[in-house]
Write an enzyme that holds these catalytic residues in place. Structure first.
Site, PDB file in Angstrom:
ATOM      1  N   LYS A 123      30.969  54.333   1.198  1.00  0.00           N
ATOM      2  CA  LYS A 123      31.434  55.669   0.754  1.00  0.00           C
ATOM      3  C   LYS A 123      31.909  56.491   1.949  1.00  0.00           C
ATOM      4  O   LYS A 123      32.985  57.067   1.941  1.00  0.00           O
ATOM      5  CB  LYS A 123      30.285  56.389   0.061  1.00  0.00           C
ATOM      6  CG  LYS A 123      30.409  57.900  -0.033  1.00  0.00           C
ATOM      7  CD  LYS A 123      29.145  58.486  -0.630  1.00  0.00           C
ATOM      8  CE  LYS A 123      29.057  59.972  -0.518  1.00  0.00           C
ATOM      9  NZ  LYS A 123      28.941  60.607   0.753  1.00  0.00           N
ATOM     10  N   ASN A 124      31.097  56.515   3.014  1.00  0.00           N
ATOM     11  CA  ASN A 124      31.387  57.419   4.126  1.00  0.00           C
ATOM     12  C   ASN A 124      32.421  56.900   5.114  1.00  0.00           C
ATOM     13  O   ASN A 124      32.777  57.596   6.054  1.00  0.00           O
ATOM     14  CB  ASN A 124      30.090  57.812   4.836  1.00  0.00           C
ATOM     15  CG  ASN A 124      29.229  58.705   3.951  1.00  0.00           C
ATOM     16  OD1 ASN A 124      29.706  59.234   2.939  1.00  0.00           O
ATOM     17  ND2 ASN A 124      27.964  58.845   4.288  1.00  0.00           N
ATOM     18  N   CYS A 175      26.745  67.645  -1.436  1.00  0.00           N
ATOM     19  CA  CYS A 175      25.305  67.725  -1.715  1.00  0.00           C
ATOM     20  C   CYS A 175      24.713  69.012  -1.151  1.00  0.00           C
ATOM     21  O   CYS A 175      25.024  69.424  -0.049  1.00  0.00           O
ATOM     22  CB  CYS A 175      24.591  66.543  -1.055  1.00  0.00           C
ATOM     23  SG  CYS A 175      24.868  64.994  -1.890  1.00  0.00           S
ATOM     24  N   ARG A 216      25.467  73.488   5.854  1.00  0.00           N
ATOM     25  CA  ARG A 216      26.670  72.661   6.010  1.00  0.00           C
ATOM     26  C   ARG A 216      27.929  73.494   6.335  1.00  0.00           C
ATOM     27  O   ARG A 216      28.919  73.462   5.625  1.00  0.00           O
ATOM     28  CB  ARG A 216      26.883  71.780   4.792  1.00  0.00           C
ATOM     29  CG  ARG A 216      25.653  70.941   4.466  1.00  0.00           C
ATOM     30  CD  ARG A 216      25.920  69.921   3.436  1.00  0.00           C
ATOM     31  NE  ARG A 216      26.565  68.738   4.026  1.00  0.00           N
ATOM     32  CZ  ARG A 216      26.902  67.668   3.295  1.00  0.00           C
ATOM     33  NH1 ARG A 216      26.722  67.661   2.004  1.00  0.00           N
ATOM     34  NH2 ARG A 216      27.458  66.623   3.888  1.00  0.00           N
ATOM     35  N   PRO A 217      27.895  74.291   7.376  1.00  0.00           N
ATOM     36  CA  PRO A 217      29.087  75.054   7.782  1.00  0.00           C
ATOM     37  C   PRO A 217      30.185  74.121   8.302  1.00  0.00           C
ATOM     38  O   PRO A 217      29.970  72.911   8.423  1.00  0.00           O
ATOM     39  CB  PRO A 217      28.564  75.939   8.913  1.00  0.00           C
ATOM     40  CG  PRO A 217      27.423  75.186   9.483  1.00  0.00           C
ATOM     41  CD  PRO A 217      26.791  74.457   8.340  1.00  0.00           C
ATOM     42  N   ASP A 229      20.715  59.730   5.700  1.00  0.00           N
ATOM     43  CA  ASP A 229      21.082  59.311   4.342  1.00  0.00           C
ATOM     44  C   ASP A 229      20.123  58.279   3.766  1.00  0.00           C
ATOM     45  O   ASP A 229      20.220  57.934   2.588  1.00  0.00           O
ATOM     46  CB  ASP A 229      22.508  58.740   4.317  1.00  0.00           C
ATOM     47  CG  ASP A 229      23.540  59.787   4.638  1.00  0.00           C
ATOM     48  OD1 ASP A 229      24.680  59.431   4.955  1.00  0.00           O
ATOM     49  OD2 ASP A 229      23.173  60.979   4.603  1.00  0.00           O
ATOM     50  N   ILE A 282      18.424  66.511  10.698  1.00  0.00           N
ATOM     51  CA  ILE A 282      19.873  66.713  10.532  1.00  0.00           C
ATOM     52  C   ILE A 282      20.187  67.844   9.567  1.00  0.00           C
ATOM     53  O   ILE A 282      21.020  68.709   9.837  1.00  0.00           O
ATOM     54  CB  ILE A 282      20.551  65.413  10.037  1.00  0.00           C
ATOM     55  CG1 ILE A 282      20.160  64.226  10.918  1.00  0.00           C
ATOM     56  CG2 ILE A 282      22.065  65.587   9.968  1.00  0.00           C
ATOM     57  CD1 ILE A 282      20.785  64.203  12.300  1.00  0.00           C
ATOM     58  N   ARG A 307      28.205  59.840  -7.702  1.00  0.00           N
ATOM     59  CA  ARG A 307      29.183  60.269  -6.684  1.00  0.00           C
ATOM     60  C   ARG A 307      29.227  59.258  -5.543  1.00  0.00           C
ATOM     61  O   ARG A 307      30.231  59.134  -4.854  1.00  0.00           O
ATOM     62  CB  ARG A 307      28.798  61.641  -6.107  1.00  0.00           C
ATOM     63  CG  ARG A 307      29.053  62.835  -6.986  1.00  0.00           C
ATOM     64  CD  ARG A 307      28.751  64.110  -6.227  1.00  0.00           C
ATOM     65  NE  ARG A 307      29.240  64.014  -4.867  1.00  0.00           N
ATOM     66  CZ  ARG A 307      28.518  64.412  -3.802  1.00  0.00           C
ATOM     67  NH1 ARG A 307      27.326  64.925  -3.948  1.00  0.00           N
ATOM     68  NH2 ARG A 307      29.023  64.308  -2.591  1.00  0.00           N
TER      69      ARG A 307
HETATM   70  C1  EPZ Z   1      28.504  63.122   6.948  1.00  0.00           C
HETATM   71  O1  EPZ Z   1      28.401  64.459   6.477  1.00  0.00           O
HETATM   72  C2  EPZ Z   1      28.190  62.245   5.746  1.00  0.00           C
HETATM   73  N1  EPZ Z   1      29.189  62.473   4.695  1.00  0.00           N
HETATM   74  C3  EPZ Z   1      26.796  62.586   5.227  1.00  0.00           C
HETATM   75  O2  EPZ Z   1      26.516  61.704   4.144  1.00  0.00           O
HETATM   76  C4  EPZ Z   1      25.792  62.326   6.346  1.00  0.00           C
HETATM   77  O3  EPZ Z   1      24.503  62.708   5.909  1.00  0.00           O
HETATM   78  C5  EPZ Z   1      26.172  63.157   7.576  1.00  0.00           C
HETATM   79  O4  EPZ Z   1      27.527  62.856   7.974  1.00  0.00           O
HETATM   80  C6  EPZ Z   1      25.265  62.868   8.763  1.00  0.00           C
HETATM   81  O5  EPZ Z   1      25.307  61.515   9.073  1.00  0.00           O
HETATM   82  C7  EPZ Z   1      30.387  61.851   4.803  1.00  0.00           C
HETATM   83  O6  EPZ Z   1      30.654  61.147   5.756  1.00  0.00           O
HETATM   84  C8  EPZ Z   1      31.350  62.091   3.688  1.00  0.00           C
HETATM   85  P1  EPZ Z   1      27.689  66.343   9.890  1.00  0.00           P
HETATM   86  P2  EPZ Z   1      28.901  65.683   7.424  1.00  0.00           P
HETATM   87  O7  EPZ Z   1      28.892  67.162  10.088  1.00  0.00           O
HETATM   88  O8  EPZ Z   1      30.098  65.282   8.151  1.00  0.00           O
HETATM   89  C9  EPZ Z   1      25.859  70.555  10.967  1.00  0.00           C
HETATM   90  C10 EPZ Z   1      25.673  61.095   2.035  1.00  0.00           C
HETATM   91  O9  EPZ Z   1      24.580  61.209   1.462  1.00  0.00           O
HETATM   92  N2  EPZ Z   1      27.263  70.990  11.126  1.00  0.00           N
HETATM   93  O10 EPZ Z   1      27.404  65.209  10.811  1.00  0.00           O
HETATM   94  O11 EPZ Z   1      28.941  66.904   6.575  1.00  0.00           O
HETATM   95  C11 EPZ Z   1      25.518  70.270   9.517  1.00  0.00           C
HETATM   96  O12 EPZ Z   1      25.167  71.467   8.834  1.00  0.00           O
HETATM   97  C12 EPZ Z   1      26.232  62.258   2.840  1.00  0.00           C
HETATM   98  O13 EPZ Z   1      26.384  60.066   2.027  1.00  0.00           O
HETATM   99  C13 EPZ Z   1      27.507  72.273  11.608  1.00  0.00           C
HETATM  100  O14 EPZ Z   1      26.593  73.031  11.884  1.00  0.00           O
HETATM  101  O15 EPZ Z   1      27.666  65.783   8.413  1.00  0.00           O
HETATM  102  C14 EPZ Z   1      24.367  69.308   9.630  1.00  0.00           C
HETATM  103  O16 EPZ Z   1      23.172  70.030   9.826  1.00  0.00           O
HETATM  104  C15 EPZ Z   1      25.294  63.456   2.858  1.00  0.00           C
HETATM  105  N3  EPZ Z   1      28.812  72.687  11.739  1.00  0.00           N
HETATM  106  C16 EPZ Z   1      24.696  68.515  10.895  1.00  0.00           C
HETATM  107  O17 EPZ Z   1      25.664  69.296  11.605  1.00  0.00           O
HETATM  108  C17 EPZ Z   1      29.864  71.860  11.421  1.00  0.00           C
HETATM  109  O18 EPZ Z   1      31.033  72.288  11.588  1.00  0.00           O
HETATM  110  C18 EPZ Z   1      25.291  67.138  10.595  1.00  0.00           C
HETATM  111  O19 EPZ Z   1      26.432  67.337   9.823  1.00  0.00           O
HETATM  112  C19 EPZ Z   1      29.584  70.564  10.926  1.00  0.00           C
HETATM  113  C20 EPZ Z   1      28.285  70.148  10.792  1.00  0.00           C
END
Ligand code: EPZ
Length: 455
Positions: free
Chosen positions: A22-23, A116, A121-122, A310, A332, A402
Site C-alpha cells: 500500500k505505502n 487515519c 499529522r501536520p 504500522d 511516531i 482501505r
Molecule cells: C507514512 O505516513 C505511511 N503512510 C504511514 O502508514 C506510516 O505510519 C508513516 O509513514 C510512518 O512510517 C503512507 O506511506 C501512505 P510521516 P506519513 O510523515 O507520511 C509527523 C499505514 O497504516 N509529521 O513519516 O503521514 C507526523 O505527524 C499508514 O499504512 C510532521 O510533524 O508519516 C508523525 O508524527 C499510517 N510534519 C511523524 O511525523 C509533517 O510535515 C511521521 O509521519 C509530516 C509528518
C-alpha cells in the site's frame, strides 16, 4: 453496514502470497503524473486508498484502467491541477499530488489531507521543504496552493517524514536544477518510488539512505513497474498465524524488509525460518502442545529500520496473550492505541501511560462486538477475534479495507473462520428466525453464541 464476523480459536495453517505494498503504491500512483506517459503498474493492491487515488487521477484528466493484474495510467493529457476536496479528505496520500503536480505543471492546489486519525499529522515539513526549494506557497485553513519551479539546492528535513521525503522527491523533478534532500526517511517504499521514477527516466539517487539526490526533470514518457511487496501485510499475517497457534509460510516477502518485527517475534518465542523470499512461522509451543507466547519486554516504534509503527497495533494484540508484562512505546504518532478499549472489552489487561501501553498477558480473550477506528487498529481487532474464544463482530470495516486487499479471503485461505456480513441481511435473517422462534434477536444478541452475555 458491513461487518466481519469471526469465529476464533482456529489455528491458521497454510501458505499465503504477500500482495503489493500500500505505502509504495500510493506515492507511485501520484508519481504517474510527474511526466505525461502511459504507465503499466503491476502488483498494485486493490485497496480503498488506491482506488480513491485513481479516481483523483481521473479527475485530473488521466486515463485509468485495470487489465487483469496490471493497472494502466495514461497521464499524457492532464486537464487540471486542483485536487477535489471531497476526495482529498479521504486519504493522507493525496498530499503526494502536491509534489507530482508541481513536477508536471508547476502549480498545485490541494486540500488538507485526511487519513487515519492516529494523531495530528501536520504537513509543515512538506510545506517548509517546498518553500526552501523555491516554490511560492499560498495556504489557508483548508487548502494549500503552490506554484513555481524547483531552484535546487539543499533541504534538511526537520524529521525523517516518509511522506515529506516522497513529496519533495517529486517536486524536485520540476525545473532543470539539482536538489539534495537531507535527513530523509529511509523506508523501503521510498526506494520503490525512486525505482518507479527511474523507470520514467528521471535521475533520482540515494533513496533508502538519509540523503537523496534529484536531477531536474527529464526522462522518457512511458514506463512499466512492479510494486514491491507489503512488509506490513506480511507482519500482520505472521502475527495472525503465531497468535492463533498455527503454522504457515508467507511467500513473496524478503525477510530483510521486516527484520525488527522478526526479532521481536523470536523474542516472544515464535519459531521462524527465512528462505529467500519466504518466511516460515509456527506457533510458540510450551512443550505441552499449548500456544505459549512470551512477553517481548519493552518495545519502541521508530523510523525504518526500527520497529514499524504500522505493526504496533497488531503486536499490541499479540501481547495481550503473551506471558508476562509488555511495554510498547509509540514514538511516531500521538494517538495510535485506538483499539485498546475494544481489546479490554475482549478481556485484555492494558494500561495506557502517555506514549506507553503496558500489557499484562492473559490466558483468554472473549469474542465481542468491536469497531475499527483506523486501518491498523482495525486489523489488530481482527487478529484479536481470531485469537479469541467465541464469535467477534468487527464493525466499520471500511477502515481496514482501505489498506488490506481481500483480508477475509486471505484469512479464510489459511483456514480462519471469517465472513463479511451485511447488517441488513443479518437483521432480516434474525427477524425471520426470531419470528419462527418467537424471540426478538434484533438487538444483536444472536451474534455471540459462545458466551451469551458477551454483547
Ligand atoms: C507514512 O505516513 C505511511 N503512510 C504511514 O502508514 C506510516 O505510519 C508513516 O509513514 C510512518 O512510517 C503512507 O506511506 C501512505 P510521516 P506519513 O510523515 O507520511 C509527523 C499505514 O497504516 N509529521 O513519516 O503521514 C507526523 O505527524 C499508514 O499504512 C510532521 O510533524 O508519516 C508523525 O508524527 C499510517 N510534519 C511523524 O511525523 C509533517 O510535515 C511521521 O509521519 C509530516 C509528518
Amino acid at each position: 453496514m458491513e461487518y466481519y464476523q469471526i469465529e476464533g480459536g482456529v489455528p491458521l495453517q497454510g501458505e499465503y502470497r504477500v500482495k503489493g505494498a500500500k505505502n509504495a503504491a500510493l506515492p507511485i500512483l501520484a508519481a504517474t503524473i510527474c511526466k505525461g506517459g502511459v504507465h503499466e503498474i503491476y502488483d498494485c493492491p486493490r485497496i480503498g486508498d488506491a482506488l480513491i487515488l485513481t479516481r483523483i487521477l481521473e479527475q485530473l484528466g488521466a486515463g485509468v484502467s485495470w487489465e487483469k493484474d496490471c493497472l494502466i495510467i495514461d497521464s499524457r493529457s492532464l486537464t487540471g491541477n486542483a485536487v477535489p476536496k471531497e476526495l482529498m479528505e479521504k486519504l493522507r496520500s493525496s498530499v503526494f499530488l502536491l509534489g507530482s503536480l508541481l513536477a508536471r505543471t508547476g502549480e498545485a492546489t490541494v486540500y488538507r489531507p485526511g487519513g487515519c486519525k492516529i494523531g495530528k499529522r501536520p504537513i509543515d515539513i512538506h510545506i517548509n521543504g517546498l518553500r526552501e526549494l523555491g516554490f511560492e506557497i499560498l495556504e489557508d485553513e483548508e487548502k494549500v496552493t503552490c506554484r513555481g519551479k524547483c531552484r535546487g539546492g539543499r533541504f534538511h528535513l526537520s524529521y525523517p517524514s516518509v511522506g515529506a521525503t516522497e513529496n519533495l522527491m517529486m517536486a524536485a523533478l520540476s525545473g532543470e536544477s539539482q536538489t539534495i534532500l537531507e535527513n530523509c526517511a529511509t523506508e523501503p517504499e521510498i526506494i520503490d518510488l525512486q525505482g518507479f521514477l527511474r523507470s520514467c527516466g528521471f535521475g533520482v539517487y540515494g533513496a533508502g539512505t538519509s540523503r537523496i539526490f534529484i536531477e531536474g526533470s527529464r526522462g522518457k514518457n512511458d514506463s512499466m513497474y512492479f510494486i514491491m511487496e507489503d512488509r506490513i501485510e506480511a507482519a500482520t499475517y505472521l502475527m495472525a498465524i503465531a497468535g492463533t497457534g498455527g503454522e504457515g509460510i508467507l511467500t513473496n516477502i524478503r525477510p530483510e524488509l521486516l527484520e525488527e518485527v522478526l526479532t521481536v517475534l523470536v523474542r516472544m518465542g515464535v519459531p521462524l525460518r527465512k528462505y529467500g523470499d519466504r518466511i516460515w512461522v509456527k506457533k510458540p509451543d510450551d512443550g505441552l502442545g499449548r500456544t505459549a507466547l512470551k512477553s517481548p519486554g519493552i518495545l519502541m516504534t521508530a523510523p525504518y529500520p526500527g520497529f514499524p509503527t504500522d505493526c504496533q497495533p497488531q503486536l499490541l494484540t499479540l501481547a495481550t496473550k503473551a506471558k508476562g508484562l509488555t511495554t510498547i512505546r509509540e514514538e511516531i504518532f500521538d494517538s495510535r492505541f485506538t483499539h485498546k478499549k475494544d481489546l479490554m472489552k475482549m478481556g485484555a489487561n492494558i494500561e495506557i501511560c502517555g506514549k506507553n501501553a503496558i500489557i499484562k498477558g492473559t490466558d483468554v480473550l472473549y469474542g465481542r462486538s468491536v469497531s475499527a477506528r483506523d486501518l491498523r487498529g482495525g486489523a489488530a481487532l481482527v487478529l484479536a477475534g481470531l485469537m479469541a474464544e467465541g464469535i467477534t463482530r468487527v464493525e466499520d470495516i471500511y477502515h481496514i479495507e482501505r489498506g488490506y486487499e481481500d483480508f477475509p479471503q486471505g484469512i479464510s485461505q489459511l483456514g480462519g473462520l471469517i465472513e463479511t456480513k451485511n447488517e441488513r441481511e443479518t437483521k432480516e435473517k434474525s427477524e425471520s428466525i426470531g419470528e419462527i422462534a418467537g424471540i426478538d434477536f434484533t438487538d444483536g444478541s444472536h451474534i455471540c453464541r459462545a458466551v451469551p452475555s458477551c454483547i
